[in-house]
Design a protein around this motif. Structure first.
Motif, PDB file in Angstrom:
ATOM      1  N   UNK A  67      47.186  61.338  36.690  1.00  0.00           N
ATOM      2  CA  UNK A  67      47.282  59.943  36.258  1.00  0.00           C
ATOM      3  C   UNK A  67      48.732  59.660  35.888  1.00  0.00           C
ATOM      4  N   UNK A  68      49.324  58.660  36.536  1.00  0.00           N
ATOM      5  CA  UNK A  68      50.751  58.384  36.405  1.00  0.00           C
ATOM      6  C   UNK A  68      50.980  57.265  35.396  1.00  0.00           C
ATOM      7  N   UNK A  85      45.384  53.781  42.360  1.00  0.00           N
ATOM      8  CA  UNK A  85      43.989  53.891  42.781  1.00  0.00           C
ATOM      9  C   UNK A  85      43.126  52.781  42.182  1.00  0.00           C
ATOM     10  N   UNK A  86      43.571  52.225  41.031  1.00  0.00           N
ATOM     11  CA  UNK A  86      42.859  51.103  40.410  1.00  0.00           C
ATOM     12  C   UNK A  86      43.627  49.794  40.568  1.00  0.00           C
ATOM     13  N   UNK A  87      44.397  49.728  41.657  1.00  0.00           N
ATOM     14  CA  UNK A  87      45.096  48.509  42.080  1.00  0.00           C
ATOM     15  C   UNK A  87      46.279  48.106  41.206  1.00  0.00           C
ATOM     16  N   UNK A  88      46.895  49.051  40.510  1.00  0.00           N
ATOM     17  CA  UNK A  88      48.154  48.732  39.833  1.00  0.00           C
ATOM     18  C   UNK A  88      49.229  48.497  40.891  1.00  0.00           C
ATOM     19  N   UNK A  89      50.219  47.684  40.551  1.00  0.00           N
ATOM     20  CA  UNK A  89      51.374  47.450  41.419  1.00  0.00           C
ATOM     21  C   UNK A  89      52.624  47.660  40.572  1.00  0.00           C
ATOM     22  N   UNK A  90      53.436  48.636  40.960  1.00  0.00           N
ATOM     23  CA  UNK A  90      54.613  49.002  40.180  1.00  0.00           C
ATOM     24  C   UNK A  90      55.832  48.968  41.083  1.00  0.00           C
ATOM     25  N   UNK A  91      56.882  48.257  40.671  1.00  0.00           N
ATOM     26  CA  UNK A  91      58.110  48.160  41.457  1.00  0.00           C
ATOM     27  C   UNK A  91      59.264  48.756  40.665  1.00  0.00           C
ATOM     28  N   UNK A 101      50.977  50.321  34.600  1.00  0.00           N
ATOM     29  CA  UNK A 101      49.993  49.786  33.677  1.00  0.00           C
ATOM     30  C   UNK A 101      48.736  49.294  34.368  1.00  0.00           C
ATOM     31  N   UNK A 102      47.576  49.812  33.928  1.00  0.00           N
ATOM     32  CA  UNK A 102      47.435  50.992  33.072  1.00  0.00           C
ATOM     33  C   UNK A 102      47.703  52.274  33.859  1.00  0.00           C
ATOM     34  N   UNK A 103      47.971  53.408  33.203  1.00  0.00           N
ATOM     35  CA  UNK A 103      48.230  54.662  33.921  1.00  0.00           C
ATOM     36  C   UNK A 103      47.105  54.994  34.894  1.00  0.00           C
ATOM     37  N   UNK A 104      47.488  55.474  36.073  1.00  0.00           N
ATOM     38  CA  UNK A 104      46.508  55.816  37.116  1.00  0.00           C
ATOM     39  C   UNK A 104      47.177  56.578  38.244  1.00  0.00           C
ATOM     40  N   UNK A 105      46.358  57.295  39.025  1.00  0.00           N
ATOM     41  CA  UNK A 105      46.872  57.993  40.200  1.00  0.00           C
ATOM     42  C   UNK A 105      47.429  56.979  41.192  1.00  0.00           C
ATOM     43  N   UNK A 106      48.474  57.367  41.919  1.00  0.00           N
ATOM     44  CA  UNK A 106      49.106  56.474  42.879  1.00  0.00           C
ATOM     45  C   UNK A 106      48.639  56.792  44.297  1.00  0.00           C
ATOM     46  N   UNK A 107      48.450  55.739  45.090  1.00  0.00           N
ATOM     47  CA  UNK A 107      47.855  55.875  46.417  1.00  0.00           C
ATOM     48  C   UNK A 107      48.884  55.701  47.526  1.00  0.00           C
ATOM     49  N   UNK A 108      49.648  54.620  47.487  1.00  0.00           N
ATOM     50  CA  UNK A 108      50.614  54.346  48.546  1.00  0.00           C
ATOM     51  C   UNK A 108      51.909  53.813  47.958  1.00  0.00           C
ATOM     52  N   UNK A 109      52.943  53.814  48.768  1.00  0.00           N
ATOM     53  CA  UNK A 109      54.212  53.256  48.330  1.00  0.00           C
ATOM     54  C   UNK A 109      55.151  53.019  49.492  1.00  0.00           C
ATOM     55  N   UNK A 110      56.024  52.042  49.335  1.00  0.00           N
ATOM     56  CA  UNK A 110      57.064  51.783  50.331  1.00  0.00           C
ATOM     57  C   UNK A 110      58.389  51.560  49.623  1.00  0.00           C
ATOM     58  N   UNK A 111      59.461  51.908  50.306  1.00  0.00           N
ATOM     59  CA  UNK A 111      60.807  51.674  49.791  1.00  0.00           C
ATOM     60  C   UNK A 111      61.607  50.897  50.821  1.00  0.00           C
ATOM     61  N   UNK A 112      62.520  50.073  50.346  1.00  0.00           N
ATOM     62  CA  UNK A 112      63.431  49.375  51.247  1.00  0.00           C
ATOM     63  C   UNK A 112      64.804  49.324  50.605  1.00  0.00           C
ATOM     64  N   UNK A 113      65.806  49.240  51.442  1.00  0.00           N
ATOM     65  CA  UNK A 113      67.165  49.109  50.950  1.00  0.00           C
ATOM     66  C   UNK A 113      67.414  47.658  50.580  1.00  0.00           C
TER      67      UNK A 113
END
Length: 200
Positions: A67-68, A85-91, A101-113
């Motif tokens: 849990x992150x 996993x519970x639909x948090x969105x963190x940038x 928020x709230x802490x949870x396991x992370x599922x996907x991510x993307x990075x851009x310049x």
């Protein structure tokens, strides 16, 4: 391949399963859990996808049930967005550490310049105004990095005099955005935890 191109799922899986070998231009993201637990994911900086170790079993990423609570980046001039996993969105913008928020396991991510016009390191002055016209001023960078505001003063208005945009988080959950030059209200008035600014 351009940084903005999105990899297919099979390519992302290949990245996730390969042993990471850090290069000087890699993007390194660290996922922080409770009691000092953490793991780091490395992605080649010319790729748009950051393959996240996920717990969502319907995906075929390697499982990581941690849990992150915070995500940090070691790389300037990038923007990374993660879904939990519970639909948090963190940038995360640039070299910074942000709360999940709230802490949870992370599922996907993307990075851009970030576009080149956002790479300036110029600082701006932000005025935080309270009751009776009391105020304090803090200098903030314009590279989108999240900066803590170490002042317990209750803020009712925020003012910037430059051609920038900023976003601030209050201790009671307020989210205040401002595009300068202007002054905006904080509702309800409260101590500000931190924020980030960028050039328009």
């Amino acid at each position: 391949m351009k940084f903005s191109e999105i990899l297919t799922l099979s390519a992302a899986l290949a990245i996730a399963s390969a042993a990471p070998m850090k290069r000087a231009d890699d993007v390194e993201i660290t996922f922080h859990g409770a009691a000092g637990a953490q793991f780091t994911q490395i992605s080649a900086s010319n790729l748009n996808i950051l393959a996240i170790l996920a717990t969502k079993q319907k995906l075929t990423f390697p499982a990581n049930p941690l849990s992150i609570s915070k995500i940090s980046s070691n790389t300037a001039n990038i923007e990374c967005t993660f879904t939990g996993i519970n639909n948090s969105h963190t940038t995360v913008y640039g070299i910074a550490e942000v709360d999940v928020g709230p802490p949870q396991a992370q599922v996907t991510g993307t990075c851009r310049q970030l576009p080149s016009h956002r790479r300036r390191s110029d600082n701006i002055l932000v005025t935080f105004i309270g009751a009776g016209d009391a105020d304090f001023i803090q200098e903030l960078p314009t590279d989108r990095s999240y900066q803590l505001i170490n002042n317990v003063f209750s803020v009712s208005h925020i003012e910037v005099d430059d051609d920038v945009s900023c976003r601030f988080d209050g201790v009671d959950g307020s989210v205040t955005t401002i595009t300068g030059p202007s002054t905006v209200d904080v509702g309800p008035p409260q101590t500000q935890k931190g924020g980030s600014c960028w050039i328009n």
